[in-house]
Design an enzyme around this catalytic site. Structure first.
Site, PDB file in Angstrom:
ATOM      1  CG  HIS A  97     -34.704  -4.756 -17.802  1.00 36.43           C
ATOM      2  ND1 HIS A  97     -34.056  -3.569 -17.543  1.00 36.43           N
ATOM      3  CD2 HIS A  97     -36.012  -4.537 -17.505  1.00 36.43           C
ATOM      4  CE1 HIS A  97     -34.937  -2.667 -17.114  1.00 36.43           C
ATOM      5  NE2 HIS A  97     -36.128  -3.231 -17.082  1.00 36.43           N
ATOM      6  CG  ASP A  99     -31.262  -2.645 -20.221  1.00 41.57           C
ATOM      7  OD1 ASP A  99     -32.008  -3.436 -19.597  1.00 41.57           O
ATOM      8  OD2 ASP A  99     -31.617  -2.103 -21.282  1.00 41.57           O
ATOM      9  CG  ASP A 147     -37.251  -0.085 -14.978  1.00 42.30           C
ATOM     10  OD1 ASP A 147     -37.246  -1.266 -15.348  1.00 42.30           O
ATOM     11  OD2 ASP A 147     -37.334   0.872 -15.769  1.00 42.30           O
ATOM     12  CD  GLU A 181     -37.566  -3.177 -20.583  1.00 39.16           C
ATOM     13  OE1 GLU A 181     -38.796  -3.009 -20.770  1.00 39.16           O
ATOM     14  OE2 GLU A 181     -36.832  -2.306 -20.081  1.00 39.16           O
ATOM     15  CD  GLU A 182     -35.290   0.601 -19.175  1.00 41.59           C
ATOM     16  OE1 GLU A 182     -36.077   1.161 -19.965  1.00 41.59           O
ATOM     17  OE2 GLU A 182     -35.587   0.363 -17.994  1.00 41.59           O
ATOM     18  CG  HIS A 421     -37.950   4.997 -16.905  1.00 36.57           C
ATOM     19  ND1 HIS A 421     -38.211   5.012 -18.254  1.00 36.57           N
ATOM     20  CD2 HIS A 421     -37.632   3.716 -16.607  1.00 36.57           C
ATOM     21  CE1 HIS A 421     -38.055   3.793 -18.751  1.00 36.57           C
ATOM     22  NE2 HIS A 421     -37.700   2.987 -17.759  1.00 36.57           N
TER      23      HIS A 421
END
Length: 451
Positions: A97, A99, A147, A181-182, A421
């Protein structure tokens, strides 16, 4: 005949790091935290397209079929195909992803021993900016390196090298780079829109590898998540006369403790948890606390504790716990000689309520009998040296939705779980190299008709 590994070679550090640097340079603009921050994934997609379009059938005379698909302006998805020779044979790498979660540059680690002074205060200089790539040997730092922009760069490089070396493959190889996605609760932007419009239907004919986890091992299950809010309502009063108040903070703490005790009594570990390698059983835990405000010498009238738990049809049980606690609120443990939840002379009783404001996210159980699972495990063992599938008690809602639509989803990733994250996010180039080799092994295995 040369093997695919010999044909395609290794992940090129210079090319990979150069592309990743461009992607991390867009991280500030693809933070996903609406309504304040709405990502512009096309800023990342542009760099992916810059690499792959020169090898496309439409503009470069190459073998790749490249599509940029948008349902929302500035928030596109990219679908890339390297065609195989046999209809109906396909392998796909999805989930990368474009984002990222938010990052505050002031929160990232300061450089040791280097500082300056301003108005008598020592001001630390940042070691690196989360929105630009910082390279320290094997370590690649920046928001999105694990990520998931590191994986976007990795799969882009895979498709580029397939296009440049042009191996003859029976299977079509597809890469899908997705938006949103987030914050997947916002519909109609990312992979959900692609599925709804039928643009991924052909991927049901082969294993789909969702590349957005960590630690180089197959992630084969999730516990799912049910968000909850526990509100305690008492009586506001001056803290110097606590016997005239019903303290909702104390009531909330004791009620939550009782609810958790009952939860763990009623929801014991599932027999399949060991098979799927879950790190923890189903859990219920608080994650946030709020109250209306007021002076330090004021007992508030209410407060709210929020958290999440692994679903397993627990909402009905949680409501039963709350109803029973309310019916017997005078039996709930108190705090100190004047703490109470009932004021008979005022005909007042404290009360708790529970609500489930967010959507429940069902868990995922990847098929352990599928072709995709077996080739992923074999590739991991060959490249990493061992294979140890694991599961998490968090949630991967998009994967469950793909499963429900009939896709054979397997999940892996080559970032670091410890930095997902997190402040100071980074990945290791050596891990990404192994991920690249796993992809090549998967494609090679699927060329064997006996697999």
């Amino acid at each position: 005949m040369a093997s695919l590994k010999e044909t395609i070679g290794q992940l090129n550090r210079e090319s990979y790091v150069s592309l990743l640097g461009k992607l991390i340079g867009e991280a500030k603009f693809v933070q996903n935290n609406p309504p304040e921050l709405v990502p512009e994934e096309d800023r990342v997609a542009r760099h992916v397209l810059d690499v792959l379009l020169p090898h496309s059938t439409s503009t470069g005379g190459g073998p790749l079929i490249v599509r940029h698909v948008s349902n929302v302006d500035g928030r596109g998805n990219v679908i890339v195909e390297y065609p195989g020779t046999v209809d109906g044979r396909i392998v796909s790498f999805v989930g990368c992803h474009m984002d990222v979660v938010t990052a505050n540059p002031l929160d990232w680690v300061p450089r040791t021993g280097i500082s300056r002074f301003c108005l008598g205060r020592r001001i630390e200089r940042l070691d690196f900016d989360p929105f630009s790539l910082s390279v320290d040997g094997d370590k690649l730092r920046g928001r999105g390196t694990t990520d998931c922009l590191g994986h976007v760069a990795l799969v882009t490089e895979l498709m580029r090298l397939l296009a440049e070396t042009r191996p003859c493959l029976k299977s079509t190889v597809v890469a899908v780079f997705i938006a949103n996605e987030e914050n997947s609760s916002v519909a109609g932007v990312g992979v959900d829109a692609l599925v709804k419009d039928g643009l991924l239907d052909k991927l049901k004919h082969g294993p789909l590898f969702w590349i957005d986890t960590a630690d180089k091992q197959p992630c084969i299950g999730t516990g799912g998540m049910l968000p909850w809010k526990l509100r305690a309502t008492g009586k506001l009063f001056h803290s110097g006369l606590p016997h005239k108040a019903i303290n909702p903070l104390e009531m909330a703490m004791e009620a939550l403790k009782e609810i958790q005790l009952r939860f763990y009594r009623d929801f014991s570990p599932h027999p399949r948890e060991q098979v799927y390698g879950f790190a923890t059983p189903s859990t219920m835990k608080p994650t946030q606390w709020s109250y209306p405000g007021g002076g330090i010498n004021q007992i508030p009238a209410e407060c709210t504790v929020s958290g999440d738990c692994s679903p397993r049809d627990v909402a009905k049980k949680l409501q039963e716990y709350v109803d029973d606690i309310n019916a017997n609120i005078e039996k709930l443990d108190t705090r100190g000689p004047v703490s109470k939840y009932v004021l008979p002379e005022e005909n007042l009783r404290g009360r708790i309520t529970i609500s489930f404001d967010g959507d429940m996210v069902a868990g995922v159980a990847c098929s352990l009998d599928s072709q995709g699972y077996h080739v992923l495990c074999k590739a991991t063992e060959e490249v990493v040296g061992y294979v140890k599938p694991y599961s998490i008690t968090g949630s991967l809602p998009l994967i469950r939705e793909l499963q429900d639509e009939g896709f054979d989803v397997q999940t892996s990733g080559y970032g670091l779980m410890s930095t997902y994250h997190a402040k100071n996010e980074y990945c290791l180039f050596s891990d990404m190299c192994q991920g690249f080799q796993v992809f090549v092994s998967i494609i090679s295995q699927l060329e064997d008709d006996s697999v």
